[in-house]
Enzyme design. Structure first.
Site, PDB file in Angstrom:
ATOM      1  N   GLU C 116       0.967  -1.138   0.152  1.00  5.37           N
ATOM      2  CA  GLU C 116      -0.049  -0.147   0.128  1.00  5.37           C
ATOM      3  C   GLU C 116       0.971   1.262  -0.142  1.00  5.37           C
ATOM      4  OE1 GLU C 116      -4.307  -0.824   1.642  1.00  5.37           O
ATOM      5  OE2 GLU C 116      -2.820  -1.037   3.582  1.00  5.37           O
ATOM      6  N   HIS C 137      -4.811   1.409  10.831  1.00  4.74           N
ATOM      7  CA  HIS C 137      -6.075   0.384  11.250  1.00  4.74           C
ATOM      8  C   HIS C 137      -6.697   1.121  12.613  1.00  4.74           C
ATOM      9  CE1 HIS C 137      -4.413  -2.940   8.641  1.00  4.74           C
ATOM     10  NE2 HIS C 137      -4.383  -1.783   8.023  1.00  4.74           N
ATOM     11  N   HIS C 205     -11.341  -0.353   6.870  1.00  9.49           N
ATOM     12  CA  HIS C 205      -9.868  -0.780   6.892  1.00  9.49           C
ATOM     13  C   HIS C 205      -9.303   0.332   7.777  1.00  9.49           C
ATOM     14  CE1 HIS C 205      -6.245  -0.670   3.756  1.00  9.49           C
ATOM     15  NE2 HIS C 205      -6.064  -0.630   4.884  1.00  9.49           N
TER      16      HIS C 205
END
Lengths: 270, 270, 270, 270
Positions: C116, C137, C205
């Site tokens: 990511e 998160h 997420h």
């Protein structure tokens, strides 16, 4: 592997050697002398050592903070019980332990006692089956007492809650007070509200928990609090539709909690 | 860098042996400066050392984080108070402590002060009975200020909440600001809202707590926050049907919290 | 005494002096070698060291767990940013730091990158003002994204929330995915949703947070999460009647959070 | 003394060097039995060592307390599994690990087994794909089982919850019991309720979680619990209007959780 929370105590009661060991180890260690001079001594000392561990576990696991106390009945003389002198449970050492008669008069030493020691003495009087008592301001139960929502058993670890957990409201029996159970009469009233059960809440104050052993009373106090948190969570999800342990399930789900004790003991700060 | 939680007093009964023992135990020691020969100094130094401990306890128990501050009035000169220079409370040492007059001008040193020191100075001016002040962003009270739900005393440890805990909304007196009480005028307004009470919430910010001693102010800040959490829990269970301490009970339930202080001090990281 | 989580690698650029400092201090220290070979090196190394501290703070304060990442733009070359190779933030050391171009191709080393990393590169492209990025998160914001309840600023520490915290729902732009922002296109879309703001939630997420410095981005990620918890508490007490920071107050309440950084750094495990 | 969080994976897979490193790290060591000369043993020992770490991680991260257990299937003989003898997970060492056949009879040693070991054996029988099993009293799921509110996946880390998490109510199949899955029949019934899924809740008790590896089963147990907390938070904010992971998203969001394992391992007390 060895225990944190252990006390090193050579022969002399808290002599220089013991102090040095404690300092070196950086914690208080309970090493029961291999064979003590008097045959009765080990058992008494071992019980006192265990009571120190109980104090520290209750503090370390957040069941008590600077306040609260735990006692154990003297198995050699059921008319006596052991309780620390007034002080924070996390800091209790074996020299702080005082023996009391069931009227809560100290039979050893002259240290200042907890003003609420009558909780212990009067329950031991009323309940010959009780061998250990915890008084705590365990946070999660305070909301239940204030909201007058009965505690119910959420899982097998809280099985004893199925007996019912009455709420002692000091005002109903004594009017306006400082909230403390600091007289024999108040202790007796609390014992009466408790009845044959494992625990009673104290409105605007905390709870009292009893059991037939020191290890079990510590665990019951812990799980009483956990169960309150779980019940609050469940009621938020479904209000009155929550399924609790069936009373018959609860009767069968009796716990010794011995693994909890070992776990908590291993977590004590060194 | 110096002591968390340790007060070494040369003249006090602890003596050299105690100091050595503490050193052996791995604690970090606050070395008393050479000037401690002067008769007035020990008490001043002891107070400063205690203020350092107060800073560290508040951080260690989560009452403050990187922000927040605690002060104590100089008993030798009530027109002065001690407060750390600007910095995170957990990192305060005795060399960071500055003496201020009640207009919050530093009388010692030239370190940058907290921009909100006027909270302290103006309250000391308005309240001769107040000997110590805490300002915190204690998390559990922030929701109450935002929701305009009055705090009520849930248990004896929160007895002082019975006096009422007003909410200071900076916007009502000063319009749009950066939310900080960074002027004498704002400090005075906050002091006026506080009135004769123990605590006031600050909308969108935190709280201010006062007491007649350093130990008690730390405990009141701590229990103010705990009480908010308990009240929130109880209101979730029963909304407006919660039973709080009766005002007369609260008056009788005054606490010294001394056991809390000893407990918290013992938990400080070494 | 030595570091938990510290991997001392003899061959790494830190050298013996730095290692000794780390050992002595018992925590990770950005010790800039007094005079490095290349004049540009100190600043680069200092930034990398600070990025390591940022990783560890985020893990230690619970903003990230085994997952999540933090990057910083290279001030010497704004077309480059620093980010650890794929791994748990708590375990990152300076040898794990990789330099990327804004297309998120590594310009140094060959270690496996976070899939990511495009979150970082594409935001740096779209936002020249942004110098640091956190992806987490963070638990308390996830409920808000799932419930589509807008975050609002509860106190001055969460002032930036007043800008609005949009929710990036990956499904709206990319349909069914593994939820990961693992392509340049997804990174660009997230950057577009973020717009000129400090933070965006990612449905199912977590969140992305940006700032003009590494210290500030860490604090914004932390307080975004705290603010979510406070807002949830306040809404439970009073639903839609909660008072948030006024937008004008929020504009004035800009924080550097520097004391938070010092506090968190001091709390890192040694 | 050195770093927790060590990733021992130099060249040799967990050979003697690794053992020495672990000793240096102050971790509790899986003493390699004398029989380790045999070529097959290292892999067996490595698995046992990992099982010890799994026990400790589960305790350290609060997934289990004094109770609960974790097992792993023997890869060299799928008709066998490894599970500690009865005891608190935090205290498990490699000498506590027992090998069981799928009827849950010990094939090594004579230590007292967990009375609920049938959970493991019967699931291994019914599910050849399962390589590891956790049984926990993970607190946050207990309210969901009691409230009969289905768990739903809140974020990608809880992707497996999309398979559905059935509730095993022991009373439906066995009437009044002590709540324990302490017979083969009860184990089989639980396995049937679990079906092909990753997890099942146990009403008034806890949960069982399965996976195709030890690392993944630990993480699934952890995130099952986290997801329950997040779902409770989200439902408080918006009741039935919460957006969960789409089933197709969940299928794509499969996790190895390997970074979680490394992180948790690094956090183990030394």
């Amino acid at each position: 592997m060895t225990a944190s929370g252990l006390r090193l105590r050579a022969s002399a009661p808290h002599g220089v050697g013991a102090a040095a060991a404690v300092l070196a180890a950086g914690l208080i260690v309970a090493v029961v002398p291999v064979s003590s001079q008097s045959p009765a001594t080990p058992s008494r000392q071992a019980l006192i050592d265990d009571l120190v561990v109980a104090n520290r576990i209750l503090a370390n696991e957040g069941v008590v903070d600077g306040y609260g106390h735990v006692s154990v009945r003297n198995p050699a003389n059921p008319e006596r019980y052991f309780l620390a002198r007034a002080g924070a449970p996390a800091l209790v050492t074996s020299t702080d332990i005082v023996e009391y008669d069931l009227d809560s008069n100290a039979t050893t030493g002259s240290a200042t006692g907890y003003s609420e020691r009558f909780i212990h003495g009067e329950i031991y009087k009323a309940r010959p089956d009780v061998k250990a008592v915890v008084h705590c301001h365990c946070l999660d139960v305070i909301a239940f007492a204030a909201a007058k929502v009965p505690l119910r058993p959420m899982y097998h670890m809280g099985y004893f809650i199925s007996e019912g957990v009455p709420v002692f409201d000091i005002r109903e029996s004594a009017g306006i007070t400082d909230m403390l159970v600091s007289t024999p009469v108040l202790g007796r009233t609390l014992a009466r509200v408790l009845g044959p059960r494992s625990a009673a809440l104290m409105r605007g104050h905390g709870a009292v928990v009893v059991a037939d052993s020191l290890h079990v009373v510590v665990a019951k106090a812990y799980y009483l609090n956990v169960n309150a948190r779980l019940q609050s969570d469940a009621m938020q999800l479904r209000g009155s539709g929550v399924t609790y342990l069936d009373p018959e399930e609860a009767k069968k789900a009796v716990q010794t909690y011995e693994r909890s004790w070992e776990f908590w003991k291993s977590r004590l700060p060194r």
